[in-house]
Motif scaffolding. Sequence first.
Motif, PDB file in Angstrom:
ATOM      1  N   GLY A  89       0.822  -1.211   0.000  1.00 54.02           N
ATOM      2  CA  GLY A  89       0.000   0.000   0.000  1.00 54.02           C
ATOM      3  C   GLY A  89       0.852   1.255   0.000  1.00 54.02           C
ATOM      4  N   GLY A  90       1.910   1.256   0.800  1.00 57.04           N
ATOM      5  CA  GLY A  90       2.815   2.400   0.823  1.00 57.04           C
ATOM      6  C   GLY A  90       3.492   2.615  -0.510  1.00 57.04           C
ATOM      7  N   TYR A  91       3.884   1.538  -1.159  1.00 59.05           N
ATOM      8  CA  TYR A  91       4.508   1.640  -2.483  1.00 59.05           C
ATOM      9  C   TYR A  91       3.535   2.258  -3.491  1.00 59.05           C
ATOM     10  CZ  TYR A  91       6.291   0.275  -7.031  1.00 59.05           C
ATOM     11  OH  TYR A  91       6.693   0.283  -8.340  1.00 59.05           O
ATOM     12  N   LEU A  92       2.292   1.772  -3.490  1.00 57.15           N
ATOM     13  CA  LEU A  92       1.311   2.303  -4.438  1.00 57.15           C
ATOM     14  C   LEU A  92       1.014   3.769  -4.174  1.00 57.15           C
ATOM     15  CD1 LEU A  92      -1.147  -0.709  -4.718  1.00 57.15           C
ATOM     16  CD2 LEU A  92       0.555   0.056  -6.380  1.00 57.15           C
ATOM     17  N   ILE A  93       0.928   4.140  -2.903  1.00 54.19           N
ATOM     18  CA  ILE A  93       0.678   5.547  -2.567  1.00 54.19           C
ATOM     19  C   ILE A  93       1.865   6.403  -2.976  1.00 54.19           C
ATOM     20  CG2 ILE A  93       0.420   7.143  -0.625  1.00 54.19           C
ATOM     21  CD1 ILE A  93      -1.353   5.014   0.687  1.00 54.19           C
ATOM     22  N   ALA A  94       3.088   5.936  -2.679  1.00 58.13           N
ATOM     23  CA  ALA A  94       4.279   6.706  -3.032  1.00 58.13           C
ATOM     24  C   ALA A  94       4.427   6.842  -4.543  1.00 58.13           C
ATOM     25  CB  ALA A  94       5.519   6.031  -2.442  1.00 58.13           C
ATOM     26  N   LYS A  95       3.946   5.883  -5.281  1.00 54.30           N
ATOM     27  CA  LYS A  95       4.055   5.939  -6.740  1.00 54.30           C
ATOM     28  C   LYS A  95       3.010   6.877  -7.340  1.00 54.30           C
ATOM     29  CE  LYS A  95       4.602   2.827 -10.620  1.00 54.30           C
ATOM     30  NZ  LYS A  95       5.954   3.151 -11.021  1.00 54.30           N
ATOM     31  N   ALA A  96       1.803   6.912  -6.788  1.00 54.40           N
ATOM     32  CA  ALA A  96       0.719   7.699  -7.369  1.00 54.40           C
ATOM     33  C   ALA A  96       0.582   9.093  -6.765  1.00 54.40           C
ATOM     34  CB  ALA A  96      -0.604   6.956  -7.206  1.00 54.40           C
ATOM     35  N   ALA A  97       1.016   9.291  -5.529  1.00 54.74           N
ATOM     36  CA  ALA A  97       0.788  10.554  -4.836  1.00 54.74           C
ATOM     37  C   ALA A  97       1.456  11.753  -5.500  1.00 54.74           C
ATOM     38  CB  ALA A  97       1.211  10.434  -3.378  1.00 54.74           C
ATOM     39  N   PRO A  98       2.709  11.683  -5.938  1.00 55.47           N
ATOM     40  CA  PRO A  98       3.311  12.886  -6.540  1.00 55.47           C
ATOM     41  C   PRO A  98       2.537  13.425  -7.738  1.00 55.47           C
ATOM     42  CG  PRO A  98       5.008  11.280  -6.047  1.00 55.47           C
ATOM     43  CD  PRO A  98       3.694  10.605  -5.819  1.00 55.47           C
ATOM     44  N   ALA A  99       2.046  12.559  -8.587  1.00 56.39           N
ATOM     45  CA  ALA A  99       1.280  13.026  -9.751  1.00 56.39           C
ATOM     46  C   ALA A  99      -0.021  13.695  -9.316  1.00 56.39           C
ATOM     47  CB  ALA A  99       0.982  11.854 -10.682  1.00 56.39           C
ATOM     48  N   VAL A 100      -0.672  13.127  -8.326  1.00 55.89           N
ATOM     49  CA  VAL A 100      -1.928  13.709  -7.840  1.00 55.89           C
ATOM     50  C   VAL A 100      -1.669  15.074  -7.217  1.00 55.89           C
ATOM     51  CG1 VAL A 100      -3.773  13.429  -6.147  1.00 55.89           C
ATOM     52  CG2 VAL A 100      -3.041  11.480  -7.513  1.00 55.89           C
ATOM     53  N   PHE A 101      -0.634  15.182  -6.382  1.00 57.89           N
ATOM     54  CA  PHE A 101      -0.329  16.461  -5.742  1.00 57.89           C
ATOM     55  C   PHE A 101       0.137  17.505  -6.755  1.00 57.89           C
ATOM     56  CE2 PHE A 101       0.412  13.875  -1.738  1.00 57.89           C
ATOM     57  CZ  PHE A 101      -0.800  14.244  -1.195  1.00 57.89           C
TER      58      PHE A 101
END
Length: 91
Positions: free
Chosen positions: A58-70
């Motif tokens: 879950g942390g990996y998926l969040i770290a991968k997708a979060a920068p683009a969203v922010f």
Amino acid sequence: MKRFFSTRFRWVAAAAFLFAAGCLAVPLFAAESEPSLSESTIGWVFRWLNFALVFGGGGYLIAKAAPAVFRQRAETIVAAITESGRIKEEA
């Protein structure tokens, strides 16, 4: 249009499924007196391994997708501030 299965057939199928599930659960309740695997050391090891895999994934998926969203959110905010400044200057 005629239904493929009648309502009575659905009730009978549901009752048969629940009966079969109940029959399969009886041995599980009978085996409760034996020590369970989750109480042993290997159970704790697998529990922590599962925890690490789930939260690590879950942390990996969040770290991968979060920068683009922010980044997209920041661009939207900057565009809104710029637009409001332009409108303010026109007024």
